[in-house]
Scaffold this motif. Structure first.
Motif, PDB file in Angstrom:
ATOM      1  N   ASN A 183       0.827  -1.209   0.000  1.00  0.00           N
ATOM      2  CA  ASN A 183       0.000   0.000   0.000  1.00  0.00           C
ATOM      3  C   ASN A 183       0.853   1.246   0.000  1.00  0.00           C
ATOM      4  O   ASN A 183       0.565   2.227  -0.695  1.00  0.00           O
ATOM      5  CB  ASN A 183      -0.926   0.001   1.220  1.00  0.00           C
ATOM      6  CG  ASN A 183      -2.187  -0.792   0.990  1.00  0.00           C
ATOM      7  OD1 ASN A 183      -2.586  -1.008  -0.143  1.00  0.00           O
ATOM      8  ND2 ASN A 183      -2.813  -1.240   2.061  1.00  0.00           N
ATOM      9  N   THR A 225      -5.230  -2.972  -3.480  1.00  0.00           N
ATOM     10  CA  THR A 225      -3.923  -3.582  -3.758  1.00  0.00           C
ATOM     11  C   THR A 225      -3.806  -5.018  -3.295  1.00  0.00           C
ATOM     12  O   THR A 225      -2.873  -5.714  -3.688  1.00  0.00           O
ATOM     13  CB  THR A 225      -2.804  -2.803  -3.053  1.00  0.00           C
ATOM     14  OG1 THR A 225      -2.973  -2.946  -1.635  1.00  0.00           O
ATOM     15  CG2 THR A 225      -2.830  -1.336  -3.430  1.00  0.00           C
ATOM     16  N   SER A 267      -0.338   1.318   6.535  1.00  0.00           N
ATOM     17  CA  SER A 267      -0.669   0.664   5.271  1.00  0.00           C
ATOM     18  C   SER A 267      -1.259  -0.725   5.446  1.00  0.00           C
ATOM     19  O   SER A 267      -1.925  -1.225   4.534  1.00  0.00           O
ATOM     20  CB  SER A 267       0.575   0.577   4.372  1.00  0.00           C
ATOM     21  OG  SER A 267       1.531  -0.325   4.886  1.00  0.00           O
ATOM     22  N   PHE A 303      -4.290   1.733   1.292  1.00  0.00           N
ATOM     23  CA  PHE A 303      -3.867   2.369   0.042  1.00  0.00           C
ATOM     24  C   PHE A 303      -4.361   3.811  -0.015  1.00  0.00           C
ATOM     25  O   PHE A 303      -3.587   4.734  -0.297  1.00  0.00           O
ATOM     26  CB  PHE A 303      -4.398   1.580  -1.157  1.00  0.00           C
ATOM     27  CG  PHE A 303      -4.021   2.154  -2.490  1.00  0.00           C
ATOM     28  CD1 PHE A 303      -2.756   1.989  -3.011  1.00  0.00           C
ATOM     29  CD2 PHE A 303      -4.952   2.872  -3.228  1.00  0.00           C
ATOM     30  CE1 PHE A 303      -2.407   2.520  -4.251  1.00  0.00           C
ATOM     31  CE2 PHE A 303      -4.623   3.406  -4.465  1.00  0.00           C
ATOM     32  CZ  PHE A 303      -3.341   3.228  -4.977  1.00  0.00           C
TER      33      PHE A 303
END
Length: 941
Positions: free
Chosen positions: A151, A894, A395, A401
């Protein structure tokens, strides 16, 4: 009697020779001096000439000698002779090991290369291992980034062409306010410690944002104990305050970002939300001088942040218009977010005001002339002395993200990226997402993959899908479930392979990835997946090849072991093609080399891949006549060229007039040149080229000379992500590639082209209201650290730390025991009180707990009896939603593992009768046995 002062030798001879190489005890890659006596390692100290650490060495680095001499080192190739999980092996020769591996892998490659899943851990040689996998032809390759920090990396590259950690660093020489988000002290420890010391010495302020106050946060001037997972909302609230006060850098936004780029504003248009471009595909802005649409990079253009443009009955407005409309909404006001983030509204306003005060009231100028990509020459550089740093803490959430994008947006709005005093990129960054490859997934029997596995998608057309729309990769990277994966989803490989979703594999090949223990969510479940058999009595995952230097928990679950060396016994390449040791003012790379030869029948994993690749006839590893192309990894490092004149190492390349840096031909003595220079190479960026890198033509030209890219590539920072808007458009029904129905709403909500914040998916967590986190201590990095004889004395066990509020609520005292439960499992562990902790958060050190029998530790070792894993409470899948689908416990954009979204409940319990933490798994047999009670040896006379 007169006292006689004893004669002391204040400078005793401590070694016969000093060999300089690169540390491997964390990802800092510091320079070390390895002192030798009679050919053996005597002790290790920092290399004062090294650009990364300048002689500083932490406890991990000093303890490298214990890593090199660890009793848990594997000694020879092995094949399993018992059941998986028993740890029973027979030592074999390398020839037999290669024969077994070839016998398994050759039929796969000739029929369906995707039946091989090849995933690696923190190997720091991913440009090499990815080349091996690509040459084999499997789409199933990635490294550990998918469960670590994708991320952060992907958000940074998609937004501004780089991120924190290996991509950049604060301007330690000029920053006056340094703000950290979610940084544990194991990452980048020496450079950050040195940097914080440097800025505090001159009175700069440090603000730490973290639910836990340890390490860097403990020395911060101001600690912000935020509610986990709400960092993005906190950041957007500060953006709200800055915009409302007009405290943003309008000139910087107009000149260097897409804030002035025009967007289609017609909701009925199929191009709604897309950027307006000219016939060459260049983004268009309104030039303040002419009032007309103009390519963003035209010489002399002055982009207008306020003008609108109407063409073909469609009104186009700059990105900045949409940002203002979004972030001035009262839902981002401090009063609206205070309860969620766990901070008083006044404090949020005060922090935003402090950022603005330092960025603008303490701005300064450097007398450095430079010319930008539009051809304008500037006599000075404007410094804004505010810098940021962040890592996995923000993250590793399902909203990570967008949170990371929000932080990069905050930096950009303040004008603090690539300016004096702010955040600065390290070569080979900055590189925008468009400069990176796209992911490839076309499988052809007996042939290489059609391109690199990992990359950056720019729309649905780049997804890794088969013709029937199903995932091409075993981890489902680059699919509608997680479109912008970038690093793959290593945490989903075993689970997906076991479920046969999206398909079955034949062989799982892993390197340095302790997936049966601390590197895996759902530890107990993964162990079962690795050992379960199907109706025919065969293992569900038929074959497992594993390489490691040590007898980790994962070793017991493999069928074939390829033993790696320690880092002092092999060649490694810390390359500009991969994860170099660059600083903001210089390009730099480094090597490791065998300062000692192995005393066991082991081989560096990368060298083993050279041998295995040649035996399999992989094109990248064989010559035209079929012979082996690279004798070993050292041979590859010197002789491989990724592009003409560009190889793994940038130093001491051969030019027409002798040795040169950056681009050049093969130099057979290159490794000797590195060794003579202390194991590293450094090339400083010319004065005047070291700031404003994305737009500074002097830097762009220097980067081309160095081989970082082949032509100048200036670009605008991307506040508005058009690729994300393309995925939204697909979810709205536009385009040929359409998402499945059950994902349309999620894509429309989560793929916002401007950063947003959303609650992580807590469905199924009713009654579990406390957030549980882990972080690594400064003295540990990889799981191997807690079998190190020196480091074990610092962290031999790990309690669960509880805030004062929860201790009192549950009538707990230090040393009492608590049962911690989640929707997935339960652990019983000792607790300790910690006042400097978010009121509704508990935490423990990561990877201290070990399984009995592993790592050559004694059966009653504290790591195996008192230590524990939080992983037992985590699952790679979300709690069932009742729809029959397998929802990954990952960021929906992600696919990064959402480690820190774990919710738990706790209650006080009596201590177990044996005072050992639970669950207490049965011991596994170790192929290396148990180490001695006292680990000692004498080096020299």
């Amino acid at each position: 009697m007169t006292h006689k002062q004893p004669t002391l030798d204040l400078s005793p001879k401590v070694s016969d020779e000093v060999r300089k190489t690169t540390c491997y005890m964390c990802a800092c890659r510091c320079g070390i001096n390895v002192h030798m006596k009679e050919g053996k390692v005597a002790y290790i100290e920092g290399n004062r000439d090294h650009p990364v650490n300048q002689g500083v060495l932490c406890a991990k680095g000093s303890a490298g000698i214990m890593q090199h001499n660890a009793p848990s080192r594997l000694r020879a190739p092995m094949k399993r002779v018992g059941n998986r999980g028993e740890g029973k092996f027979e030592e074999i020769s390398w020839e037999e090991a290669y024969g077994i591996a070839e016998g398994w892998l050759r039929p796969i490659r000739e029929t369906d290369p995707s039946k091989l899943a090849f995933f690696t851990g923190r190997d720091q040689s991913q440009s090499f291992t990815s080349m091996w996998a690509q040459s084999f032809g499997t789409p199933n390759y990635a490294a550990h980034g998918g469960f670590c920090s994708v991320n952060m990396a992907a958000a940074g590259i998609y937004t501004m062409g780089g991120a924190f950690w290996e991509f950049g660093q604060p301007d330690w020489d000029h920053t006056k306010l340094f703000m950290l988000f979610g940084v544990a002290e194991d990452h980048d420890s020496n450079p950050i410690k040195m940097g914080i010391g440097k800025i505090k010495k001159r009175g700069a302020r440090v603000i730490g944002v973290n639910p836990i106050r340890t390490g860097y946060n403990a020395v911060a001037d101001d600690w912000v104990g935020i509610t986990p997972g709400t960092d993005g909302l906190f950041i957007l609230s500060m953006i709200h305050c800055l915009m409302k006060a007009g405290k943003i850098d309008f000139h910087y936004l107009a000149q260097y970002t897409d804030a002035a780029v025009l967007l289609n504003g017609d909701e009925k248009s199929p191009d709604f939300g897309m950027k307006l471009r000219d016939e060459d595909g260049k983004e268009l802005v309104i030039d303040r001088a002419t009032g007309k649409p103009t390519a963003f990079d035209k010489k002399g253009v002055r982009p207008d942040l306020t003008a609108t443009h109407r063409v073909a009955d469609v009104t186009h407005k700059p990105v900045f218009h949409q940002m203002v409309e979004m972030y001035l909404d009262d839902k981002y006001a401090p009063e609206a977010v205070a309860e969620t983030v766990g901070l008083p509204a006044a404090r949020i306003r005060a922090l935003a005001a402090e950022l603005a005060r330092v960025a603008f009231d303490e701005a300064f100028e450097l007398a450095h002339e430079w010319t930008d990509f539009r051809g304008e020459t500037h006599q000075t550089m404007t410094g804004r002395p505010v810098s940021f740093h962040a890592m996995r803490g923000i993250s590793a959430h399902a909203n990570g993200f967008q949170t990371c994008r929000a932080l990069h947006t905050l930096q950009i709005l303040l004008g603090t990226v690539e300016v004096p005093g702010g955040f600065r990129f390290k070569p080979p960054y900055p590189k925008p997402a468009t400069a990176h490859p796209k992911p490839h997934c076309k499988v052809t029997p007996g042939a290489p993959l059609d391109g690199p596995h990992l990359g950056f998608v720019h729309g649905p057309e780049d997804l890794a899908l088969k013709d029937d729309g199903t995932p091409a990769r075993i981890d489902k990277a680059y699919t509608w479930e997680n479109p912008m994966s970038a690093h793959g989803l290593m945490h989903m490989v075993i689970s997906n392979a076991y479920a046969g979703d999206p398909y079955k594999i034949d062989t799982l090949f892993m390197y340095m990835a302790n997936m049966s223990w601390n590197s895996s969510m759902n530890t107990t479940g993964v162990q079962q997946m690795l050992t379960d058999r199907d109706e025919s009595g065969e293992y569900v995952i038929p074959r497992i090849i594993y390489s490691d230097a040590y007898s980790s928990e994962m070793v017991a679950y493999a069928d074939l072991i390829l033993p790696d060396t320690t880092y002092l016994e092999r060649h490694d390449c810390i390359s500009l093609l991969d994860r170099p040791i660059c600083e903001a003012d210089a390009a730099a790379d480094a090597i490791r080399w065998p300062v000692v030869e192995p005393d066991r029948n082991v081989k560096g994993f990368q060298s083993a891949l050279c041998d295995l690749g040649a035996r399999l006839g992989l094109p990248a590893f064989t010559n035209a006549d079929g012979s082996q192309k690279y004798a070993d990894y050292a041979d590859y490092i010197v002789n491989h060229e990724r592009r003409p004149g560009v190889g793994p190492l940038a130093g001491w390349r051969m030019g027409e007039n002798g040795l040169q840096s950056g681009r050049g031909g093969v130099n057979e003595s290159q490794l000797d040149n590195y060794i003579e220079n202390g194991g590293f190479f450094v090339e400083h960026i010319p004065d005047g080229a070291n700031y404003y890198k994305p737009w500074n033509m002097a830097y762009q030209e220097w980067a081309v000379k160095m081989g970082l890219f082949d032509a100048p590539q200036p670009y605008l920072f991307t506040l508005y992500s058009e690729p994300m808007r393309k995925f939204q458009r697909a979810a709205e029904g536009h385009g040929e590639r359409q998402p499945p129905e059950h994902l349309r709403a999620r894509l429309k909500e989560k793929m916002s082209p401007l950063p947003i914040w959303y609650e992580t998916d807590q469905e199924g967590n009713e009654g579990f209201t406390i957030t549980a986190l882990t972080q690594r201590p400064m003295a540990m990095y990889h799981s191997w650290g807690s079998q190190n004889a020196w480091l074990r004395q610092l962290h031999g066990r790990n309690p669960m730390y509880l805030p004062t509020k929860l201790m009192r609520a549950h009538d707990l005292q230090d040393g009492d025991w608590a049962e911690i439960t989640s929707p997935h499992g339960a652990i019983t562990v000792p607790v300790m009180e910690m006042a400097a902790l978010n009121d509704n958060t508990i935490w423990t050190w990561n990877a201290i707990g070990k399984r009995k029998g592993a790592w050559a530790l004694e059966p009653d070792a504290p790591e195996a009896t008192k230590g524990f894993l939080l992983n037992h409470l985590i699952h790679e899948l979300m709690p069932p939603k009742g729809d029959g689908l397998r929802w990954a416990n990952s960021d929906p954009i992600t696919g990064q593992a959402a480690w820190f979204d774990l919710k738990v409940a706790l209650k006080k319990v009596a201590a177990p009768s044996d005072a050992q933490s639970r669950p207490a798994m049965p011991p596994i047999a170790s192929p290396v046995g148990t180490g001695p009670e006292e680990l000692k040896w004498k080096v020299g006379k």
